[in-house]
Design an enzyme around this catalytic site. Structure first.
Site, PDB file in Angstrom:
ATOM      1  N   LEU A 150       0.984  -1.462  -0.093  1.00  0.00           N
ATOM      2  CA  LEU A 150       0.070   0.059  -0.061  1.00  0.00           C
ATOM      3  C   LEU A 150       0.928   1.265  -0.039  1.00  0.00           C
ATOM      4  CD1 LEU A 150      -2.794   1.398   0.404  1.00  0.00           C
ATOM      5  CD2 LEU A 150      -2.565   1.054   2.699  1.00  0.00           C
ATOM      6  N   GLY A 205       2.394   7.393   2.643  1.00  0.00           N
ATOM      7  CA  GLY A 205       2.547   6.758   4.052  1.00  0.00           C
ATOM      8  C   GLY A 205       1.153   6.771   4.399  1.00  0.00           C
ATOM      9  N   THR A 238       6.325  -6.036   3.854  1.00  0.00           N
ATOM     10  CA  THR A 238       7.087  -7.006   4.769  1.00  0.00           C
ATOM     11  C   THR A 238       6.748  -8.339   3.925  1.00  0.00           C
ATOM     12  OG1 THR A 238       5.809  -5.741   6.734  1.00  0.00           O
ATOM     13  CG2 THR A 238       6.362  -8.313   6.760  1.00  0.00           C
ATOM     14  N   ARG A 287      19.461 -12.058  39.592  1.00  0.00           N
ATOM     15  CA  ARG A 287      20.416 -11.105  39.750  1.00  0.00           C
ATOM     16  C   ARG A 287      20.336 -10.683  41.406  1.00  0.00           C
ATOM     17  NH1 ARG A 287      24.801  -8.684  38.441  1.00  0.00           N
ATOM     18  NH2 ARG A 287      25.039  -6.459  39.011  1.00  0.00           N
ATOM     19  N   GLY A 335      19.215  -3.495  33.897  1.00  0.00           N
ATOM     20  CA  GLY A 335      20.363  -2.451  34.195  1.00  0.00           C
ATOM     21  C   GLY A 335      21.274  -2.584  33.028  1.00  0.00           C
ATOM     22  N   GLU A 341       1.070  -0.428   9.846  1.00  0.00           N
ATOM     23  CA  GLU A 341      -0.300  -0.661   9.696  1.00  0.00           C
ATOM     24  C   GLU A 341      -0.922   0.507  10.304  1.00  0.00           C
ATOM     25  OE1 GLU A 341      -1.613  -4.365   9.686  1.00  0.00           O
ATOM     26  OE2 GLU A 341       0.270  -5.415   9.534  1.00  0.00           O
ATOM     27  N   THR A 382       0.397   4.544  11.796  1.00  0.00           N
ATOM     28  CA  THR A 382       0.837   4.899  12.987  1.00  0.00           C
ATOM     29  C   THR A 382       0.116   5.440  14.235  1.00  0.00           C
ATOM     30  OG1 THR A 382       0.608   7.454  12.385  1.00  0.00           O
ATOM     31  CG2 THR A 382       2.709   6.323  11.638  1.00  0.00           C
ATOM     32  N   SER A 383       0.578   5.525  15.315  1.00  0.00           N
ATOM     33  CA  SER A 383      -0.386   5.881  16.598  1.00  0.00           C
ATOM     34  C   SER A 383      -0.973   6.971  16.201  1.00  0.00           C
ATOM     35  CB  SER A 383       0.492   6.072  17.708  1.00  0.00           C
ATOM     36  OG  SER A 383       1.088   4.838  18.300  1.00  0.00           O
TER      37      SER A 383
HETATM   38  N1  CAA Z   1     -13.605   0.309   6.432  1.00  0.00           N
HETATM   39  C1  CAA Z   1     -14.306   0.779   5.146  1.00  0.00           C
HETATM   40  N2  CAA Z   1     -14.259   1.891   4.538  1.00  0.00           N
HETATM   41  C2  CAA Z   1     -13.527   2.784   5.113  1.00  0.00           C
HETATM   42  C3  CAA Z   1     -12.655   2.544   6.162  1.00  0.00           C
HETATM   43  C4  CAA Z   1     -12.918   1.225   6.906  1.00  0.00           C
HETATM   44  N3  CAA Z   1     -11.872   1.242   8.015  1.00  0.00           N
HETATM   45  N4  CAA Z   1     -12.016   3.794   6.538  1.00  0.00           N
HETATM   46  C5  CAA Z   1     -12.606   4.712   5.550  1.00  0.00           C
HETATM   47  N5  CAA Z   1     -13.255   4.027   4.725  1.00  0.00           N
HETATM   48  C6  CAA Z   1     -13.991   4.774   3.548  1.00  0.00           C
HETATM   49  C7  CAA Z   1     -14.968   5.861   3.827  1.00  0.00           C
HETATM   50  O1  CAA Z   1     -16.227   5.691   4.486  1.00  0.00           O
HETATM   51  C8  CAA Z   1     -14.715   6.687   2.736  1.00  0.00           C
HETATM   52  O2  CAA Z   1     -15.878   6.291   1.847  1.00  0.00           O
HETATM   53  P1  CAA Z   1     -16.631   6.976   0.809  1.00  0.00           P
HETATM   54  O3  CAA Z   1     -15.762   7.552  -0.221  1.00  0.00           O
HETATM   55  O4  CAA Z   1     -17.537   6.058   0.246  1.00  0.00           O
HETATM   56  O5  CAA Z   1     -17.162   8.289   1.697  1.00  0.00           O
HETATM   57  C9  CAA Z   1     -13.399   6.484   2.318  1.00  0.00           C
HETATM   58  O6  CAA Z   1     -13.205   5.187   2.725  1.00  0.00           O
HETATM   59  C10 CAA Z   1     -12.499   7.498   2.535  1.00  0.00           C
HETATM   60  O7  CAA Z   1     -12.388   7.762   4.029  1.00  0.00           O
HETATM   61  P2  CAA Z   1     -11.723   8.981   4.507  1.00  0.00           P
HETATM   62  O8  CAA Z   1     -11.991  10.355   4.110  1.00  0.00           O
HETATM   63  O9  CAA Z   1     -11.931   8.875   6.055  1.00  0.00           O
HETATM   64  O10 CAA Z   1     -10.156   8.756   3.923  1.00  0.00           O
HETATM   65  P3  CAA Z   1      -8.854   9.518   4.320  1.00  0.00           P
HETATM   66  O11 CAA Z   1      -7.967   9.816   3.044  1.00  0.00           O
HETATM   67  O12 CAA Z   1      -9.047  10.638   5.205  1.00  0.00           O
HETATM   68  O13 CAA Z   1      -7.946   8.274   5.125  1.00  0.00           O
HETATM   69  C11 CAA Z   1      -7.040   7.275   7.021  1.00  0.00           C
HETATM   70  C12 CAA Z   1      -8.227   7.806   6.119  1.00  0.00           C
HETATM   71  C13 CAA Z   1      -7.618   6.677   8.052  1.00  0.00           C
HETATM   72  C14 CAA Z   1      -5.928   8.325   7.296  1.00  0.00           C
HETATM   73  C15 CAA Z   1      -6.278   6.333   6.300  1.00  0.00           C
HETATM   74  O14 CAA Z   1      -5.807   6.753   4.897  1.00  0.00           O
HETATM   75  C16 CAA Z   1      -5.456   5.425   6.678  1.00  0.00           C
HETATM   76  O15 CAA Z   1      -5.844   4.368   7.383  1.00  0.00           O
HETATM   77  N6  CAA Z   1      -4.092   5.841   6.752  1.00  0.00           N
HETATM   78  C17 CAA Z   1      -2.932   4.866   7.243  1.00  0.00           C
HETATM   79  C18 CAA Z   1      -2.485   4.011   6.262  1.00  0.00           C
HETATM   80  C19 CAA Z   1      -1.689   2.816   6.869  1.00  0.00           C
HETATM   81  O16 CAA Z   1      -2.158   2.161   7.961  1.00  0.00           O
HETATM   82  N7  CAA Z   1      -0.662   2.388   6.323  1.00  0.00           N
HETATM   83  C20 CAA Z   1       0.162   1.233   6.690  1.00  0.00           C
HETATM   84  C21 CAA Z   1       0.574   0.377   5.445  1.00  0.00           C
HETATM   85  S1  CAA Z   1       0.746  -1.388   5.581  1.00  0.00           S
HETATM   86  C22 CAA Z   1       1.965  -1.454   6.035  1.00  0.00           C
HETATM   87  O17 CAA Z   1       2.219  -1.048   7.281  1.00  0.00           O
HETATM   88  C23 CAA Z   1       2.954  -2.390   5.448  1.00  0.00           C
HETATM   89  C24 CAA Z   1       3.239  -3.741   6.010  1.00  0.00           C
HETATM   90  O18 CAA Z   1       3.661  -4.684   5.243  1.00  0.00           O
HETATM   91  C25 CAA Z   1       3.345  -4.199   7.522  1.00  0.00           C
END
Ligand code: CAA
Length: 392
Positions: free
Chosen positions: A138, A144, A171, A281, A352, A376, A378-379
């Site tokens: 993703l 990010g 990953t 210890r 320690g 997956e 950030t905080s």
């Molecule tokens: N489930 C279903 N639909 C969802 C949803 C969910 N959890 N969250 C959002 N949506 C939908 C919304 O309802 C909205 O739908 P409509 O267009 O129909 O209205 C649409 O998605 C857009 O939602 P937002 O406006 O809330 O989207 P946004 O652009 O503001 O982003 C965000 C929201 C929470 C910040 C999201 O972008 C996010 O989670 N970002 C973090 C990404 C992430 O976790 N990356 C980690 C990558 S994986 C990894 O770490 C690699 C690995 O290999 C381990």
């Protein structure tokens, strides 16, 4: 005047006791991890070595398809059992736990939820058996936390998408066979233009960037992947054009519970070692666990782990009940990952000076902990997701 508070889900009354099957899987995986994975964890970390043999052992123990139906070669267990498995692995070896959770949560799960029957037969079955390994793509060099800003392009040409671009922080990077790739079909559509594709490793134009040299989870093979005019059949699309963002978010909802479980496992593993060390210890003529300063630290760490585990089970139970669990997953991940970081630092303190050197595992747990606050989501992103659910 009485105030009415909205209840978004009815999961407050969920039962937290483990079922017989959950207890059995906990005991079996705990023994496997203790015997097979823990003894090698320091060597894997030191050599940045991908432990393929650990994945093979998870496969031969029928764990790779744990939450999926027997029809696809899965073990048909629930998501609480899955969280238990991830935690038990992380107690012993965080690298092995993330290899496993990326495979199950991030690759097999979206195929199970969004895939056609043909895709499940072709891709989910070998993922469940562990003959093939999965990954999820993703993030990008310039996107990010803002997943909708993805620029890796998927242009439809007849019955194929042509992929061009890069994906970061993958990953299982070089080691995987199938990748769930989220790509953009039309930049002007932002999140509504994204598509989710199952991409096979031998796809023409698919290459790997350098392996990342990480602070922790050093054996888990993290790298950039690149596509140059890579053809992917429309038959490999999950859902439709425009469904990619939803596929990614739903996948991450489940994945975040896995990371919460991983954080519980890392913290519990670190505490178990610190507790043992504090018994052995000697300082000022007695074991250091005779001192209240140490006793209080041990007690507080265990209390926080137990709280994080309950949040993790709570989110998993919501998932098993078919309820919307976006907020519960974010809450569990936020609390568990920050709890893990705080407390693995405390475990180093209990050791320690010995906590600061690689003769003992404390420093490895502390380094492994940090990523749980980052990947997956950030905080800060978890706080955003939780706040959004409150503001609705
Ligand atoms: N489930 C279903 N639909 C969802 C949803 C969910 N959890 N969250 C959002 N949506 C939908 C919304 O309802 C909205 O739908 P409509 O267009 O129909 O209205 C649409 O998605 C857009 O939602 P937002 O406006 O809330 O989207 P946004 O652009 O503001 O982003 C965000 C929201 C929470 C910040 C999201 O972008 C996010 O989670 N970002 C973090 C990404 C992430 O976790 N990356 C980690 C990558 S994986 C990894 O770490 C690699 C690995 O290999 C381990």
């Amino acid at each position: 005047m009485t105030t009415q508070f909205a209840t978004p889900t009815n999961i407050e009354s969920l039962d937290f006791s483990l079922t017989e099957d959950q207890q059995i899987i906990k005991d079996v995986v705990s023994e496997l991890a203790h015997k097979e994975f823990a003894p090698k964890a320091a060597e894997i970390d030191k050599n940045h070595r991908f432990p393929r043999e650990n994945f093979n052992l998870l496969a031969s123990s029928d764990l790779c398809g744990l939450p999926f139906p027997e029809l696809y070669g899965g073990a048909q267990m629930d998501h609480v059992a899955y969280a238990i498995v991830v935690e038990e692995l992380a107690k012993a070896c965080a690298t092995t736990s993330v290899i496993y959770s990326a495979h199950v949560s991030l690759c097999a799960t979206p195929i199970y939820i969004f895939g056609t029957e043909m895709q499940k037969q072709k891709f989910l079955k070998p993922l469940c058996s562990g003959k093939k390994m999965g990954a999820f793509a993703l993030s990008e060099p310039d996107s990010g936390s803002d997943s909708a800003a993805a620029k890796c392009m998927a242009k439809l040409n007849g019955d194929k998408f042509i992929l061009n671009g890069s994906k970061n922080w993958i990953t299982n990077g070089i080691e995987a066979d199938y990748y769930i790739v989220i790509a953009q079909t039309d930049l002007t559509l932002k999140h509504k233009g994204l598509v989710a594709l199952i991409v096979e490793k031998d796809t023409p134009g698919f290459t790997f960037g350098k392996l990342e040299d990480k602070l922790g989870i050093k054996g888990s093979s993290t790298c950039q992947i690149n596509f140059e005019n890579s053809p992917v059949s429309v038959e490999n699309m999950l859902g439709d054009i425009g469904d990619g963002f939803k596929v990614a978010m739903v996948t991450l909802d489940g994945g975040r519970i896995g990371i919460a479980a991983q954080a519980c496992g890392i913290a519990q593993g670190a505490l178990n070692h610190a507790n043992h060390y504090a018994k052995e210890r000697i300082a000022f003529g007695k074991p250091i666990n005779n001192f209240q300063a140490i006793q209080f630290m041990l007690a507080e760490i265990q209390t926080e782990i137990d709280a994080a585990r309950l949040l993790t089970y709570h989110a998993s139970l919501a998932q098993d009940k078919g309820l919307k669990f976006t907020k519960e997953a974010a809450t569990a991940k936020l609390f568990a990952s920050e709890m893990c970081m705080r407390n693995t630092i405390k475990c180093v303190q209990i050791f320690g000076g010995s906590g600061y050197v690689t003769d003992y595992p404390a420093e490895r747990y502390m380094r492994d902990a940090k990523i749980t606050e980052i990947y997956e989501g950030t905080s800060e992103i978890q706080r955003l997701v939780i706040a959004n659910s409150l503001l609705k």
